[in-house]
Scaffold this motif. Structure first.
Motif, PDB file in Angstrom:
ATOM      1  N   ILE A   4       9.462  21.278  14.514  1.00  0.00           N
ATOM      2  CA  ILE A   4       8.333  20.614  15.159  1.00  0.00           C
ATOM      3  C   ILE A   4       8.868  19.388  15.885  1.00  0.00           C
ATOM      4  CG2 ILE A   4       6.096  19.486  14.791  1.00  0.00           C
ATOM      5  CD1 ILE A   4       6.149  22.535  14.205  1.00  0.00           C
ATOM      6  N   GLY A   5       8.335  19.126  17.071  1.00  0.00           N
ATOM      7  CA  GLY A   5       8.833  18.042  17.902  1.00  0.00           C
ATOM      8  C   GLY A   5       8.051  16.754  17.790  1.00  0.00           C
ATOM      9  N   HIS A   6       7.892  16.077  18.918  1.00  0.00           N
ATOM     10  CA  HIS A   6       7.351  14.728  18.988  1.00  0.00           C
ATOM     11  C   HIS A   6       5.837  14.641  18.760  1.00  0.00           C
ATOM     12  CE1 HIS A   6       7.700  10.513  19.987  1.00  0.00           C
ATOM     13  NE2 HIS A   6       6.747  10.611  20.889  1.00  0.00           N
ATOM     14  N   TYR A   7       5.138  15.745  18.899  1.00  0.00           N
ATOM     15  CA  TYR A   7       3.679  15.728  18.760  1.00  0.00           C
ATOM     16  C   TYR A   7       3.222  16.695  17.665  1.00  0.00           C
ATOM     17  CZ  TYR A   7       3.938  13.243  23.155  1.00  0.00           C
ATOM     18  OH  TYR A   7       4.243  12.328  24.126  1.00  0.00           O
ATOM     19  N   PRO A   8       3.559  16.422  16.409  1.00  0.00           N
ATOM     20  CA  PRO A   8       3.196  17.352  15.335  1.00  0.00           C
ATOM     21  C   PRO A   8       1.697  17.561  15.200  1.00  0.00           C
ATOM     22  CG  PRO A   8       4.121  15.325  14.437  1.00  0.00           C
ATOM     23  CD  PRO A   8       4.282  15.265  15.924  1.00  0.00           C
ATOM     24  N   GLN A   9       0.901  16.537  15.511  1.00  0.00           N
ATOM     25  CA  GLN A   9      -0.549  16.673  15.390  1.00  0.00           C
ATOM     26  C   GLN A   9      -1.099  17.716  16.360  1.00  0.00           C
ATOM     27  OE1 GLN A   9       1.104  14.126  16.671  1.00  0.00           O
ATOM     28  NE2 GLN A   9       0.026  13.217  18.383  1.00  0.00           N
ATOM     29  N   ILE A  10      -0.338  18.023  17.408  1.00  0.00           N
ATOM     30  CA  ILE A  10      -0.744  19.053  18.366  1.00  0.00           C
ATOM     31  C   ILE A  10       0.014  20.353  18.091  1.00  0.00           C
ATOM     32  CG2 ILE A  10      -0.706  19.699  20.827  1.00  0.00           C
ATOM     33  CD1 ILE A  10      -1.032  16.659  21.408  1.00  0.00           C
ATOM     34  N   GLU A  11       1.306  20.253  17.801  1.00  0.00           N
ATOM     35  CA  GLU A  11       2.152  21.421  17.606  1.00  0.00           C
ATOM     36  C   GLU A  11       1.826  22.192  16.327  1.00  0.00           C
ATOM     37  OE1 GLU A  11       6.403  20.702  18.322  1.00  0.00           O
ATOM     38  OE2 GLU A  11       5.796  18.790  19.212  1.00  0.00           O
TER      39      GLU A  11
ATOM     40  N   VAL B 214       0.851  -1.182   0.000  1.00  0.00           N
ATOM     41  CA  VAL B 214       0.000   0.000   0.000  1.00  0.00           C
ATOM     42  C   VAL B 214       0.891   1.238   0.000  1.00  0.00           C
ATOM     43  CG1 VAL B 214      -1.916  -1.140   1.202  1.00  0.00           C
ATOM     44  CG2 VAL B 214      -0.150   0.028   2.520  1.00  0.00           C
ATOM     45  N   PRO B 215       0.390   2.350  -0.489  1.00  0.00           N
ATOM     46  CA  PRO B 215       1.179   3.583  -0.448  1.00  0.00           C
ATOM     47  C   PRO B 215       1.459   3.994   0.997  1.00  0.00           C
ATOM     48  CG  PRO B 215      -0.722   3.822  -1.890  1.00  0.00           C
ATOM     49  CD  PRO B 215      -0.901   2.538  -1.140  1.00  0.00           C
ATOM     50  N   LEU B 216       2.642   4.549   1.230  1.00  0.00           N
ATOM     51  CA  LEU B 216       3.038   5.010   2.562  1.00  0.00           C
ATOM     52  C   LEU B 216       3.510   6.451   2.496  1.00  0.00           C
ATOM     53  CD1 LEU B 216       5.312   2.004   3.644  1.00  0.00           C
ATOM     54  CD2 LEU B 216       2.949   2.415   4.337  1.00  0.00           C
ATOM     55  N   ARG B 217       3.243   7.181   3.550  1.00  0.00           N
ATOM     56  CA  ARG B 217       3.801   8.527   3.718  1.00  0.00           C
ATOM     57  C   ARG B 217       4.188   8.675   5.178  1.00  0.00           C
ATOM     58  NH1 ARG B 217       1.070  13.961   1.698  1.00  0.00           N
ATOM     59  NH2 ARG B 217       2.378  13.457  -0.098  1.00  0.00           N
ATOM     60  N   LEU B 218       5.361   9.203   5.400  1.00  0.00           N
ATOM     61  CA  LEU B 218       5.823   9.516   6.746  1.00  0.00           C
ATOM     62  C   LEU B 218       5.758  11.023   6.920  1.00  0.00           C
ATOM     63  CD1 LEU B 218       7.237   8.794   9.443  1.00  0.00           C
ATOM     64  CD2 LEU B 218       9.412   9.054   8.219  1.00  0.00           C
ATOM     65  N   THR B 219       5.062  11.466   7.942  1.00  0.00           N
ATOM     66  CA  THR B 219       5.018  12.886   8.300  1.00  0.00           C
ATOM     67  C   THR B 219       5.670  12.993   9.663  1.00  0.00           C
ATOM     68  OG1 THR B 219       2.957  13.181   7.078  1.00  0.00           O
ATOM     69  CG2 THR B 219       3.511  14.873   8.690  1.00  0.00           C
ATOM     70  N   ALA B 220       6.773  13.742   9.747  1.00  0.00           N
ATOM     71  CA  ALA B 220       7.567  13.730  10.977  1.00  0.00           C
ATOM     72  C   ALA B 220       8.010  15.124  11.392  1.00  0.00           C
ATOM     73  CB  ALA B 220       8.792  12.854  10.792  1.00  0.00           C
ATOM     74  N   GLY B 221       8.014  15.335  12.709  1.00  0.00           N
ATOM     75  CA  GLY B 221       8.579  16.544  13.291  1.00  0.00           C
ATOM     76  C   GLY B 221      10.086  16.396  13.356  1.00  0.00           C
ATOM     77  N   MET B 222      10.797  17.233  12.642  1.00  0.00           N
ATOM     78  CA  MET B 222      12.238  17.082  12.522  1.00  0.00           C
ATOM     79  C   MET B 222      12.993  17.418  13.812  1.00  0.00           C
ATOM     80  SD  MET B 222      12.482  15.809   9.575  1.00  0.00           S
ATOM     81  CE  MET B 222      14.157  15.965   9.006  1.00  0.00           C
TER      82      MET B 222
ATOM     83  N   VAL C  74      -0.196  18.819   9.373  1.00  0.00           N
ATOM     84  CA  VAL C  74      -0.403  17.377   9.485  1.00  0.00           C
ATOM     85  C   VAL C  74      -1.671  16.975   8.726  1.00  0.00           C
ATOM     86  CG1 VAL C  74      -0.863  15.461  11.076  1.00  0.00           C
ATOM     87  CG2 VAL C  74       0.882  17.160  11.644  1.00  0.00           C
ATOM     88  N   VAL C  75      -2.739  17.711   8.924  1.00  0.00           N
ATOM     89  CA  VAL C  75      -3.984  17.433   8.207  1.00  0.00           C
ATOM     90  C   VAL C  75      -3.768  17.590   6.703  1.00  0.00           C
ATOM     91  CG1 VAL C  75      -6.351  18.239   7.798  1.00  0.00           C
ATOM     92  CG2 VAL C  75      -5.490  17.995  10.134  1.00  0.00           C
ATOM     93  N   ASN C  76      -3.041  18.617   6.297  1.00  0.00           N
ATOM     94  CA  ASN C  76      -2.758  18.817   4.873  1.00  0.00           C
ATOM     95  C   ASN C  76      -1.949  17.652   4.301  1.00  0.00           C
ATOM     96  OD1 ASN C  76      -4.116  21.239   4.885  1.00  0.00           O
ATOM     97  ND2 ASN C  76      -2.270  22.478   5.117  1.00  0.00           N
ATOM     98  N   SER C  77      -1.004  17.145   5.078  1.00  0.00           N
ATOM     99  CA  SER C  77      -0.208  16.003   4.640  1.00  0.00           C
ATOM    100  C   SER C  77      -1.093  14.782   4.415  1.00  0.00           C
ATOM    101  CB  SER C  77       0.874  15.675   5.681  1.00  0.00           C
ATOM    102  OG  SER C  77       1.530  14.475   5.365  1.00  0.00           O
ATOM    103  N   ILE C  78      -1.951  14.518   5.360  1.00  0.00           N
ATOM    104  CA  ILE C  78      -2.853  13.362   5.253  1.00  0.00           C
ATOM    105  C   ILE C  78      -3.817  13.539   4.082  1.00  0.00           C
ATOM    106  CG2 ILE C  78      -4.721  12.105   6.402  1.00  0.00           C
ATOM    107  CD1 ILE C  78      -3.260  12.906   9.089  1.00  0.00           C
ATOM    108  N   THR C  79      -4.418  14.708   3.986  1.00  0.00           N
ATOM    109  CA  THR C  79      -5.402  14.971   2.932  1.00  0.00           C
ATOM    110  C   THR C  79      -4.778  14.871   1.550  1.00  0.00           C
ATOM    111  OG1 THR C  79      -6.610  16.420   4.439  1.00  0.00           O
ATOM    112  CG2 THR C  79      -7.099  16.644   2.092  1.00  0.00           C
TER     113      THR C  79
END
Length: 87
Positions: free
Chosen positions: A56-63, A20-28, A68-73
Motif C-alpha cells: 500500500i502506498g501514500h494514500y492507504p485511506q483510499i487504496e 495519550v495512546p498512539l497508533r501509526l497505520t502506514a502504507g509500507m 484503515v477503518v479496522n485499524s482505527i476502530t
C-alpha cells in the motif's frame, strides 16, 4: 524535505512524550513515508503500536479503506477498554 529537518526535534519529542495512546497505520510501499519511516518510528518510540499495510502506498485511506477503518476502530475499542479497566 525542509520542514522535516526544521521541526524534527519538536515532532519527535511530541511523539516520544505523548500522554495519550498512539497508533501509526502506514502504507509500507509509500516512497515518502513508508517502510523506512516505520522502521525509524519503531526505533524512536518505545513499544510502538504500528499497523503495517503491505503493498500500500501514500494514500492507504483510499487504496485500502477497510483495513484503515479496522485499524482505527480496533485502536479506539482497545483504548476505551483499557481505560474502563483502569477506572
Amino acid at each position: 524535505m525542509k520542514q522535516r529537518k526544521q521541526y524534527r526535534e519538536r515532532w519527535v519529542s511530541a511523539l516520544q512524550n505523548a500522554n495519550v495512546p498512539l497508533r501509526l497505520t502506514a502504507g509500507m510501499a509509500d516512497p515518502i513515508s513508508g517502510a523506512h519511516m516505520v522502521a525509524r518510528y519503531k526505533q524512536l518510540i518505545p513499544n510502538a503500536d504500528v499497523i503495517e499495510l503491505n503493498k500500500i502506498g501514500h494514500y492507504p485511506q483510499i487504496e485500502c479503506a477497510e483495513p484503515v477503518v479496522n485499524s482505527i476502530t480496533s485502536f479506539c475499542v482497545a483504548t476505551l477498554t483499557k481505560r474502563k479497566t483502569l477506572s
